[in-house]
Design an enzyme around this catalytic site. Structure first.
Site, PDB file in Angstrom:
ATOM      1  N   ASP A 277      57.669 100.697  67.053  1.00 17.14           N
ATOM      2  CA  ASP A 277      56.772 100.234  65.990  1.00 17.14           C
ATOM      3  C   ASP A 277      55.326 100.282  66.503  1.00 17.14           C
ATOM      4  O   ASP A 277      55.044  99.871  67.649  1.00 17.14           O
ATOM      5  CB  ASP A 277      57.122  98.809  65.573  1.00 17.14           C
ATOM      6  CG  ASP A 277      56.343  98.383  64.331  1.00 17.14           C
ATOM      7  OD1 ASP A 277      56.733  98.805  63.228  1.00 17.14           O
ATOM      8  OD2 ASP A 277      55.352  97.634  64.498  1.00 17.14           O
ATOM      9  N   ILE A 278      54.389 100.774  65.658  1.00 14.19           N
ATOM     10  CA  ILE A 278      52.982 100.857  66.046  1.00 14.19           C
ATOM     11  C   ILE A 278      52.365  99.461  65.954  1.00 14.19           C
ATOM     12  O   ILE A 278      52.473  98.775  64.927  1.00 14.19           O
ATOM     13  CB  ILE A 278      52.225 101.834  65.129  1.00 14.19           C
ATOM     14  CG1 ILE A 278      52.910 103.212  65.157  1.00 14.19           C
ATOM     15  CG2 ILE A 278      50.770 101.958  65.555  1.00 14.19           C
ATOM     16  CD1 ILE A 278      52.288 104.218  64.193  1.00 14.19           C
ATOM     17  N   GLU A 320      55.558 102.582  59.534  1.00 14.87           N
ATOM     18  CA  GLU A 320      55.014 102.910  60.854  1.00 14.87           C
ATOM     19  C   GLU A 320      56.064 102.750  61.950  1.00 14.87           C
ATOM     20  O   GLU A 320      55.733 102.720  63.132  1.00 14.87           O
ATOM     21  CB  GLU A 320      53.804 102.026  61.162  1.00 14.87           C
ATOM     22  CG  GLU A 320      54.122 100.582  61.449  1.00 14.87           C
ATOM     23  CD  GLU A 320      54.170  99.738  60.175  1.00 14.87           C
ATOM     24  OE1 GLU A 320      54.142  98.506  60.299  1.00 14.87           O
ATOM     25  OE2 GLU A 320      54.251 100.298  59.063  1.00 14.87           O
TER      26      GLU A 320
END
Length: 413
Positions: A277-278, A320
Site C-alpha cells: 500500500d502506498i 493504491e
C-alpha cells in the site's frame, strides 16, 4: 500396398474401390474371352459329332453299295457310284475341317473289298469318335479351369478387400475413436488442457502411422487448438490485466491464489502473498491531482513488475494497493524480496514526492504464508492485510510478516 497407402497418401476406401473395379473388369473381360473361346470349341465339337454321324451313314451306304452292286447293270451302278463319290468328297471336306489329323477317306469300294473297307471305315469312325470325345472332355476341363480361375480371383479380391478394410479400420476408425475420447477429456476451463491435448496429438501423430484422413483431421484439430490457445492468450491479456498499471488485476490474482493454495496442499509446499500500500497516497492525490497520482501508479507498477520473478503474480489489488503472489515460496524468501522492493521504491525519485510527510514516496508491505499463517486462501489475504495494517501502525515504510503479530489464525471480525 501398405507403402502405397502411406507414401502416396491414397485413401484406403479409394484403393478398395479401384481394386474392386479392376477385379470386376478382369472378370468381365475373362468371361467374355472364355465365352468366345467356348463358342468356337463347341462349334468344333459339333462338327466332329456331325462328321461322326456322316461317317456312319457313309459306311452303311458303302456296305450297301458293295452288296447290291453285283446284280445291277453298268449305268445304274455308275450312277450310285457317282452319288457315293459326291458323298465321299463332301465328307472329306468335313473331315478336313473338323478332324484335320485324320487320314483321307478310303476310295469307293468295289464288289470285292466291301468287308475290308467296312473294317477300315469302322477304324476311321472310331478315330473320329475318340477325337470328338477328347474334344468334349477338353471343353469340360477348360470350363472347370475357368471356374477355378474366377473363384480364385473373387477370393483374392475378397481377401484383399478384407485386409484393406482391416487396415483402414486400424488406421482410421480406431485412431478416430481414440481422438474422440481424448477430445472429451479436454477441460475448456483450463487453458493448459487444450495445449496439452494438442501436444499429445502431435506426439502420437509423429510416432504412430495413421491414414491420410486421420492425419488431416488431427492436423486440423491441432491447428484449431493452436488458434484457440493464441486467442485465449490475447483475451487473457485483456481480461486479466489492469488497464491503468499493466499488472494483473484482482480477478487473475485471486484465481491463481486459489489454484496455488490447492497445489500447495497437495504437494505440501508454501504460498506467500505480499500486500503493498502506498503511504499517504490520498494526500499525494489531493495535493497533485489524480493525473499525477495515476503516473505514480504506473511508475510503481513498473518497479514491482521488474523486481518480481517470472513465477510471481504481481497485481493491482485495488486503488493504491498492490499484491504479489509468491508460489512455492516461504516467508523468509518473500520477506527478502519485499524488503528489497520497499527500498527501491523509497529510493525512486517520484514527481512531487517532496510534499509527502517524509519527503519521499514510500510503501508499507504486509506478508502472510500458507499454511503457516492461514488454512485457506481467504484467510491468507485477510492475514496479509492485517500485517499491512501493522506495518502502517509502526510508522509506514515497513515490511511486517503476519507471524510477527502473535495472533491466532482466524479471519478478521
Amino acid at each position: 500396398m501398405k507403402h502405397l497407402l502411406t507414401s502416396k497418401k491414397i485413401s484406403p476406401l479409394l484403393v478398395i474401390i479401384m481394386t474392386g473395379t479392376i477385379g470386376i473388369l478382369l472378370v468381365i473381360a475373362g468371361t467374355a474371352g472364355f465365352i468366345v473361346f467356348q463358342g468356337r470349341f463347341l462349334d468344333r465339337v459339333e462338327k466332329q459329332q456331325q462328321t461322326y454321324f456322316n461317317l456312319v451313314d457313309f459306311r452303311d451306304k458303302v456296305i450297301d453299295f458293295g452288296e447290291k452292286s453285283r446284280g445291277k447293270s453298268g449305268p445304274e451302278k455308275a450312277r450310285e457310284k457317282e452319288v457315293l463319290q459326291f458323298m465321299h468328297d463332301r465328307l472329306a471336306v468335313e473331315i478336313g475341317d473338323a478332324c484335320p489329323r485324320q487320314d483321307e477317306l478310303f476310295p469307293i469300294p468295289s464288289n470285292d473289298n466291301s468287308e475290308l473297307l467296312s473294317l477300315q471305315m469302322q477304324t476311321a469312325i472310331d478315330e473320329v469318335r475318340a477325337e470328338s470325345r477328347s474334344a468334349a472332355e477338353q471343353l469340360v476341363f477348360f470350363n472347370q479351369i475357368f471356374l477355378f480361375i474366377i473363384l480364385g480371383l473373387l477370393l483374392s479380391l475378397n481377401i484383399g478387400a478384407g485386409w484393406l478394410l482391416h487396415y483402414n479400420y486400424r488406421l482410421t476408425l480406431i485412431p478416430l475413436a481414440q481422438l474422440a475420447q481424448r477430445l472429451k477429456r479436454v477441460n475448456r476451463d483450463i487453458p493448459e488442457s487444450i495445449h496439452d491435448t494438442a501436444e499429445e496429438m502431435k506426439k502420437e501423430l509423429n510416432e504412430t502411422m495413421h491414414s491420410p484422413d486421420i492425419t488431416q483431421i488431427t492436423q486440423s484439430i491441432m491447428s484449431f487448438c493452436g488458434d484457440i490457445e493464441a486467442k485465449n492468450k490475447k483475451l487473457d491479456e485483456i481480461f486479466i490485466t489492469d488497464e491503468k498499471t499493466g499488472l494483473f488485476n484482482y480477478r487473475h490474482f485471486k484465481e491463481h491464489l486459489i489454484i496455488d493454495v490447492e497445489r500447495a496442499k497437495r504437494f505440501r509446499t508454501s504460498v506467500t502473498i505480499a500486500m503493498i500500500d502506498i503511504d499517504h497516497f490520498k494526500r499525494y492525490n489531493d495535493a497533485n491531482g489524480h493525473i499525477a497520482g495515476d503516473r505514480v501508479l504506473e511508475i510503481l507498477a513498473g518497479i514491482i513488475r521488474k523486481q518480481s520473478r517470472s513465477s510471481d503474480i504481481p497485481s493491482r489489488f485495488g486503488g493504491e494497493e498492490f499484491a504479489i503472489l509468491f508460489p512455492n515460496t516461504d516467508t523468509h524468501t518473500a520477506r527478502e524480496i519485499s524488503d528489497r522492493l520497499r527500498k527501491i521504491i523509497s529510493a525512486e525519485p517520484f514527481p512531487h514526492e517532496d510534499d509527502q510527510p517524509t519527503g519521499e514516496l514510500t510503501v508499507s508491505i504486509g506478508i502472510a504464508t500458507f499454511p503457516d499463517d492461514a488454512p485457506d486462501w481467504y484467510t491468507l489475504i485477510n492475514n496479509a492485510d492485517r500485517a499491512l495494517y501493522e506495518a502502517k501502525a509502526k510508522g509506514r515504510n515497513n515490511v511486517v510478516a503476519f507471524h510477527e503479530l502473535g495472533t491466532k489464525l482466524s479471519p478478521l471480525q
